[in-house]
Design an enzyme around this catalytic site. Structure first.
Site, mmCIF file in Angstrom:
data_model
loop_
_atom_site.group_PDB
_atom_site.id
_atom_site.type_symbol
_atom_site.label_atom_id
_atom_site.label_comp_id
_atom_site.label_asym_id
_atom_site.label_seq_id
_atom_site.Cartn_x
_atom_site.Cartn_y
_atom_site.Cartn_z
ATOM 1 N N LYS A 154 80.022 -83.354 29.515
ATOM 2 C CA LYS A 154 80.192 -84.704 30.049
ATOM 3 C C LYS A 154 81.365 -85.412 29.381
ATOM 4 O O LYS A 154 81.636 -85.224 28.180
ATOM 5 C CB LYS A 154 78.886 -85.474 29.836
ATOM 6 C CG LYS A 154 78.823 -86.845 30.492
ATOM 7 C CD LYS A 154 77.427 -87.444 30.273
ATOM 8 C CE LYS A 154 77.284 -88.811 30.913
ATOM 9 N NZ LYS A 154 75.918 -89.359 30.736
ATOM 10 N N SER A 192 73.952 -90.946 35.373
ATOM 11 C CA SER A 192 75.213 -90.978 34.641
ATOM 12 C C SER A 192 75.834 -89.592 34.485
ATOM 13 O O SER A 192 77.046 -89.427 34.561
ATOM 14 C CB SER A 192 74.976 -91.625 33.273
ATOM 15 O OG SER A 192 76.083 -91.468 32.444
ATOM 16 N N SER A 236 69.588 -90.161 32.867
ATOM 17 C CA SER A 236 70.959 -89.693 33.092
ATOM 18 C C SER A 236 71.105 -88.186 33.122
ATOM 19 O O SER A 236 72.113 -87.673 33.602
ATOM 20 C CB SER A 236 71.899 -90.271 32.031
ATOM 21 O OG SER A 236 71.917 -91.668 32.101
#
Length: 508
Positions: free
Chosen positions: A90, A171, A195
């Site tokens: 990420k 997310s 997320s």
């Protein structure tokens, strides 16, 4: 419908980590050929074709790294089961290479970390090939009160590979989409509430939010320390276990990991037993169900399967009274996001902004690029908050822990003598992407109680509604990650519910 047929990646669409290692061992592939195939696939369907926009940046050193690992394998043998495995991390996770870490924001463009996040260090030591960074909801979905999942000013809108006009959710949306679309074998996400598990459910993959402390958060742009954690996302439970063996561990810079030392299993892969559900007492958290008949139908069939393989179902139980992103949790996030961003920027002096106030000003001055659809009112509310140690913040943290633990999960587990709790991960299938109004979230699903408690939560594919994935969640008490992995694996083996995405432009 988009159809992609090139090379190694499509021919092995659901290849697991163990299957890839077997290919390496037989000499059928090398890390370099696999890396090259995945990079071509990213170019053909993430940057072109359906334009998933799940990858925010390609690692310019990926192929060179893979080639070096091949030479090492030939001369010394493999380091372990992850050597040569292509992965993404990420964009909120530091990598000390030529890639940026920006949390999806143009405000951090050019930010090059000088030190790997602890989790990245562990991946590199294991021989993982980092293909790049995955797109995400900008600043972890915490800039506006009506954000759009998967949108960032730097990466644009990530799209769900099952139905392209549907939300990728959460997310860590880029990580979820990339894994689902076979742009990597696994990815690392980060979660404060939903997320990891929400994009995993929405994109038909497995996602584990570990107990806080099992995996270090150092070098990760977080939201609120008591809930922040890093976790693995993959197409099968066995890959989740393999990744946890590598990324979990003690980090002197993250005190929460020391507390986890005695609780950490020696090998998460030992949990992969097809009969793990036999005799398990599972409580059904009915308060997490919505009125959506499609999702509820999938989960009811999943519960029937759990009974069939030997689980004892206690239905109903109540695990929480906490709403998704309720007022107390939002207040905690306002304290946390300001504190976390200030701490991160203080440790990264090469970033072009120096603190939270400058970030807000940057966004105002670049509103056309950064805020074309929604603004930064959540940031502005956070700007008025005191520090993380303020009396009100401590009060909120304590109350959230009471509601989620003592009067929530712990109470339910004890009262009903449960091994774990089950529920739909999301209250409905993924909604249509709407950057103007924001996410059309049904306030059901079960990410909030284990997130606030800091307890483990795993989601596994359980079926489809009109071609959209639905995930089944297992969550439980602190450091029960091993047990939950076992339950998820047994369910996965009994159902094999996952199907590869077809990149449909809309619901037929």
């Amino acid at each position: 419908m988009f159809k992609v047929t090139e090379g190694f990646a499509m021919e092995n669409a659901d290849l697991s980590i163990a299957e890839l290692q077997a290919c390496f061992d037989r000499g059928e592939q090398t890390a370099a050929t696999v890396c090259e195939a995945f990079l071509k696939r990213i170019a053909s369907i993430d940057r072109a074709g359906p334009e998933l926009r799940s990858v925010i940046e390609i690692n310019p050193d990926a192929l060179a790294t893979a080639t070096a690992l091949d030479s090492e394998r030939q001369s010394k043998g493999a380091r372990g089961p992850l050597q040569g495995v292509p992965m993404l991390v990420k964009d909120s996770i530091d990598t000390a290479d030529r890639m940026m870490t920006t949390a999806g924001s143009l405000a951090l463009e050019g930010n090059i970390a000088t030190q790997d996040a602890f989790v990245v260090q562990k991946l590199r030591e294991a021989g993982v090939v980092l293909l790049g960074k995955s797109n995400m909801s900008e600043w972890g979905y915490m800039r506006s009160t009506r954000a759009c999942s998967g949108w960032s000013s730097r990466g644009g809108q990530t799209r769900n590979p099952y139905v392209l006009d549907r939300s990728p959710l959460g997310s860590s949306s880029g990580s979820g989409v990339a894994v689902a679309a076979n742009l990597c074998l696994g990815a690392i996400g980060a979660e404060v509430d939903g997320s990891i598990v929400r994009p995993a459910s929405a994109n038909g993959i497995v996602g584990l939010k570990p107990t806080v402390g099992l995996v270090s958060r150092c070098g990760v742009i977080g939201v609120a320390e008591p809930q922040d954690t890093v976790g693995p996302m993959a197409r099968c439970v066995a890959d989740i276990a393999a990744l946890m063996n590598v990324i979990s561990g003690t980090d002197p810079e993250d005190p929460a990991t020391a507390a986890a030392d005695e609780k950490r299993p020696s090998d998460f892969c030992d949990a992969l037993q097809p009969d793990a559900l036999r005799g398990a007492r599972l409580g059904v958290a009915r308060e997490c169900f919505s009125g959506h008949e499609g999702t509820n139908g999938v989960i009811e069939r999943a519960i029937a399967t759990l009974r069939k393989v030997g689980a004892e179902i206690i239905d109903p139980i109540r695990a929480t009274s906490l709403p998704f992103f309720g007022p107390l949790e939002r207040e905690l996030f306002q304290y946390g996001i300001k504190s976390n961003i200030n701490a991160y920027l203080a440790a990264h002096p090469t970033a072009m902004i120096r603190d939270f106030d400058e970030l807000i000003e940057f966004n105002r001055h670049h509103a056309d690029q950064v805020m074309p659809y929604f603004k930064q009112e959540f940031f502005e509310m956070a700007q008025t908050k005191e520090g993380w140690d303020a009396a009100r913040c401590v009060e909120v943290r304590n109350e959230l822990r009471r509601l989620s633990r003592t009067d929530g999960i712990d109470k339910a587990l004890s009262e009903h003598q449960l091994d774990a709790i089950i529920a739909p991960t999301e209250g409905s299938p993924p909604f249509v992407i709407d950057p103007i109004v924001g996410d059309h979230i049904i306030p059901f699903g079960c990410s909030t109680p284990p997130a606030i408690a800091g307890y483990p939560h795993i989601t596994v594919p359980s079926g489809f509604v009109h071609g959209l994935p639905v995930g089944l969640s297992f969550f439980g008490g602190a450091f029960q990650d091993f047990k939950l992995i076992g339950y998820a694996f047994a369910f996965e083996q009994a159902t094999h519910a996952r199907q590869s995405p077809q990149f449909l432009p809309t619901i037929p």
